[in-house]
Design a protein around this motif. Structure first.
Motif, PDB file in Angstrom:
ATOM      1  N   PRO A  96       4.934  16.063  -8.875  1.00 20.85           N
ATOM      2  CA  PRO A  96       4.057  16.034 -10.060  1.00 20.85           C
ATOM      3  C   PRO A  96       2.589  16.184  -9.670  1.00 20.85           C
ATOM      4  N   SER A  97       1.822  16.873 -10.514  1.00 20.27           N
ATOM      5  CA  SER A  97       0.403  17.125 -10.212  1.00 20.27           C
ATOM      6  C   SER A  97      -0.415  15.836 -10.173  1.00 20.27           C
ATOM      7  N   ASN A  98       0.027  14.807 -10.903  1.00 18.91           N
ATOM      8  CA  ASN A  98      -0.723  13.556 -10.932  1.00 18.91           C
ATOM      9  C   ASN A  98      -0.177  12.533  -9.924  1.00 18.91           C
ATOM     10  N   PHE A  99       0.624  13.007  -8.966  1.00 20.58           N
ATOM     11  CA  PHE A  99       1.192  12.092  -7.966  1.00 20.58           C
ATOM     12  C   PHE A  99       0.094  11.477  -7.097  1.00 20.58           C
ATOM     13  N   GLN A 100       0.212  10.182  -6.897  1.00 18.06           N
ATOM     14  CA  GLN A 100      -0.704   9.466  -6.013  1.00 18.06           C
ATOM     15  C   GLN A 100       0.129   8.491  -5.182  1.00 18.06           C
ATOM     16  N   PRO A 101       0.042   8.549  -3.854  1.00 18.65           N
ATOM     17  CA  PRO A 101       0.859   7.639  -3.045  1.00 18.65           C
ATOM     18  C   PRO A 101       0.478   6.188  -3.285  1.00 18.65           C
ATOM     19  N   THR A 102       1.466   5.327  -3.214  1.00 17.91           N
ATOM     20  CA  THR A 102       1.250   3.898  -3.393  1.00 17.91           C
ATOM     21  C   THR A 102       0.467   3.356  -2.211  1.00 17.91           C
ATOM     22  N   GLN A 103      -0.552   2.599  -2.514  1.00 15.72           N
ATOM     23  CA  GLN A 103      -1.374   2.006  -1.463  1.00 15.72           C
ATOM     24  C   GLN A 103      -1.682   0.569  -1.871  1.00 15.72           C
ATOM     25  N   CYS A 104      -1.077  -0.393  -1.166  1.00 17.44           N
ATOM     26  CA  CYS A 104      -1.266  -1.804  -1.508  1.00 17.44           C
ATOM     27  C   CYS A 104      -2.445  -2.424  -0.787  1.00 17.44           C
ATOM     28  N   CYS A 105      -2.757  -1.900   0.384  1.00 25.29           N
ATOM     29  CA  CYS A 105      -3.799  -2.495   1.212  1.00 25.29           C
ATOM     30  C   CYS A 105      -4.808  -1.411   1.595  1.00 25.29           C
ATOM     31  N   LEU A 106      -6.078  -1.638   1.282  1.00 26.60           N
ATOM     32  CA  LEU A 106      -7.122  -0.668   1.598  1.00 26.60           C
ATOM     33  C   LEU A 106      -8.121  -1.295   2.559  1.00 26.60           C
ATOM     34  N   ASN A 107      -8.541  -0.505   3.552  1.00 31.03           N
ATOM     35  CA  ASN A 107      -9.551  -0.975   4.501  1.00 31.03           C
ATOM     36  C   ASN A 107     -10.354   0.226   4.989  1.00 31.03           C
ATOM     37  N   SER A 108     -11.150   0.048   6.022  1.00 33.55           N
ATOM     38  CA  SER A 108     -12.014   1.131   6.496  1.00 33.55           C
ATOM     39  C   SER A 108     -11.231   2.284   7.126  1.00 33.55           C
ATOM     40  N   GLN A 109      -9.949   2.086   7.435  1.00 33.18           N
ATOM     41  CA  GLN A 109      -9.143   3.135   8.070  1.00 33.18           C
ATOM     42  C   GLN A 109      -8.276   3.913   7.087  1.00 33.18           C
ATOM     43  N   THR A 110      -8.091   3.389   5.877  1.00 29.53           N
ATOM     44  CA  THR A 110      -7.205   4.043   4.912  1.00 29.53           C
ATOM     45  C   THR A 110      -7.944   5.111   4.128  1.00 29.53           C
ATOM     46  N   ASP A 111      -7.188   5.970   3.431  1.00 33.54           N
ATOM     47  CA  ASP A 111      -7.768   7.010   2.584  1.00 33.54           C
ATOM     48  C   ASP A 111      -8.180   6.356   1.263  1.00 33.54           C
ATOM     49  N   ASN A 112      -9.469   6.168   1.081  1.00 35.39           N
ATOM     50  CA  ASN A 112      -9.976   5.460  -0.098  1.00 35.39           C
ATOM     51  C   ASN A 112     -10.633   6.394  -1.107  1.00 35.39           C
ATOM     52  N   LEU A 113     -10.245   7.679  -1.075  1.00 36.66           N
ATOM     53  CA  LEU A 113     -10.838   8.649  -1.989  1.00 36.66           C
ATOM     54  C   LEU A 113     -10.294   8.517  -3.407  1.00 36.66           C
ATOM     55  N   HIS A 114      -9.046   8.017  -3.543  1.00 33.74           N
ATOM     56  CA  HIS A 114      -8.426   7.875  -4.860  1.00 33.74           C
ATOM     57  C   HIS A 114      -8.656   6.464  -5.380  1.00 33.74           C
ATOM     58  N   HIS A 115      -8.753   6.339  -6.708  1.00 30.02           N
ATOM     59  CA  HIS A 115      -8.824   5.009  -7.305  1.00 30.02           C
ATOM     60  C   HIS A 115      -7.448   4.370  -7.167  1.00 30.02           C
ATOM     61  N   PRO A 116      -7.363   3.177  -6.586  1.00 27.98           N
ATOM     62  CA  PRO A 116      -6.046   2.548  -6.440  1.00 27.98           C
ATOM     63  C   PRO A 116      -5.500   2.100  -7.797  1.00 27.98           C
ATOM     64  N   LEU A 117      -4.182   2.065  -7.902  1.00 28.62           N
ATOM     65  CA  LEU A 117      -3.535   1.630  -9.129  1.00 28.62           C
ATOM     66  C   LEU A 117      -3.219   0.141  -9.025  1.00 28.62           C
ATOM     67  N   ALA A 118      -3.705  -0.628  -9.979  1.00 27.34           N
ATOM     68  CA  ALA A 118      -3.446  -2.066 -10.005  1.00 27.34           C
ATOM     69  C   ALA A 118      -2.500  -2.376 -11.151  1.00 27.34           C
ATOM     70  N   VAL A 119      -1.672  -3.381 -10.972  1.00 35.04           N
ATOM     71  CA  VAL A 119      -0.684  -3.772 -11.972  1.00 35.04           C
ATOM     72  C   VAL A 119      -1.265  -4.905 -12.819  1.00 35.04           C
TER      73      VAL A 119
END
Length: 188
Positions: free
Chosen positions: A75-98
């Motif tokens: 899907p064009s709107n696919f975004q990988p699940t990311q539970c933990c963000l830090n200085s090494q992760t890809d932080n370009l996308h807004h994370p999805l919160a529940v």
């Protein structure tokens, strides 16, 4: 004299320092293990070391699952699940919160002074944009003239209905000490 001719009060010192590269964000309930307890293979924690190769592997597996569930097309709107963000992760996308699950932000402070600091009423500042659905996609306030709510605005009564903010009453930072604090937000 420290004060200039036109200054009525001393300058504000930006203390304590914040080590922004050590900031970590965790989405979801963080489970603390009892002593000797094994960690489940599916559980993510702030205390885990970030492994770039493993992260890429999980992202590829998630893409394959999303594509197979969508007749082989990602899907064009696919975004990988990311539970933990830090200085090494890809932080370009807004994370999805529940909704009704916490967002834990871990910040490291450093006190460069030879005297201790006592911080009071420590909390995170946040902004939330109320958008509406347009053609199945959520729009931002800039697109639709929606309303932006922040907890910096103490006059807004809506802020407590949207996001709850943990307030840490006292946080002690000793002389030349670096210390980490975890603050929590929850979308209602």
């Amino acid at each position: 004299s420290v004060l200039g001719e036109n200054e009525s009060c001393p300058p504000q010192l930006p203390l304590p320092y914040i080590n922004s590269s050590a900031t970590r964000v965790y989405l979801g309930h963080e489970r603390r293990l009892a002593e000797g307890e094994k960690q489940a293979a599916t559980h993510v924690s702030l205390d885990q070391e970030y492994d770039q190769d493993l992260s890429v592997l999980w992202c590829q597996l998630e893409e394959q699952l999303a594509a197979s569930a969508n007749q082989g097309v990602l899907p064009s709107n696919f975004q990988p699940t990311q539970c933990c963000l830090n200085s090494q992760t890809d932080n370009l996308h807004h994370p999805l919160a529940v909704v009704e699950e916490p967002i834990i932000v871990e910040v490291t402070f450093r006190n460069p002074l030879k005297v201790s600091l006592l911080l009071s009423n420590l909390s995170l500042l946040w902004r939330f944009t109320i958008g509406t659905l347009s053609g199945g996609k959520e729009s931002t306030s800039e697109q639709l003239g929606g309303e932006m709510i922040t907890n910096e605005d103490t006059s807004s009564g809506k802020k407590d209905e949207i996001v709850t903010t943990e307030i840490i009453q006292e946080f002690f930072l000793g002389s030349e000490e670096a210390k980490t604090v975890s603050c929590c937000l929850m979308k209602l």
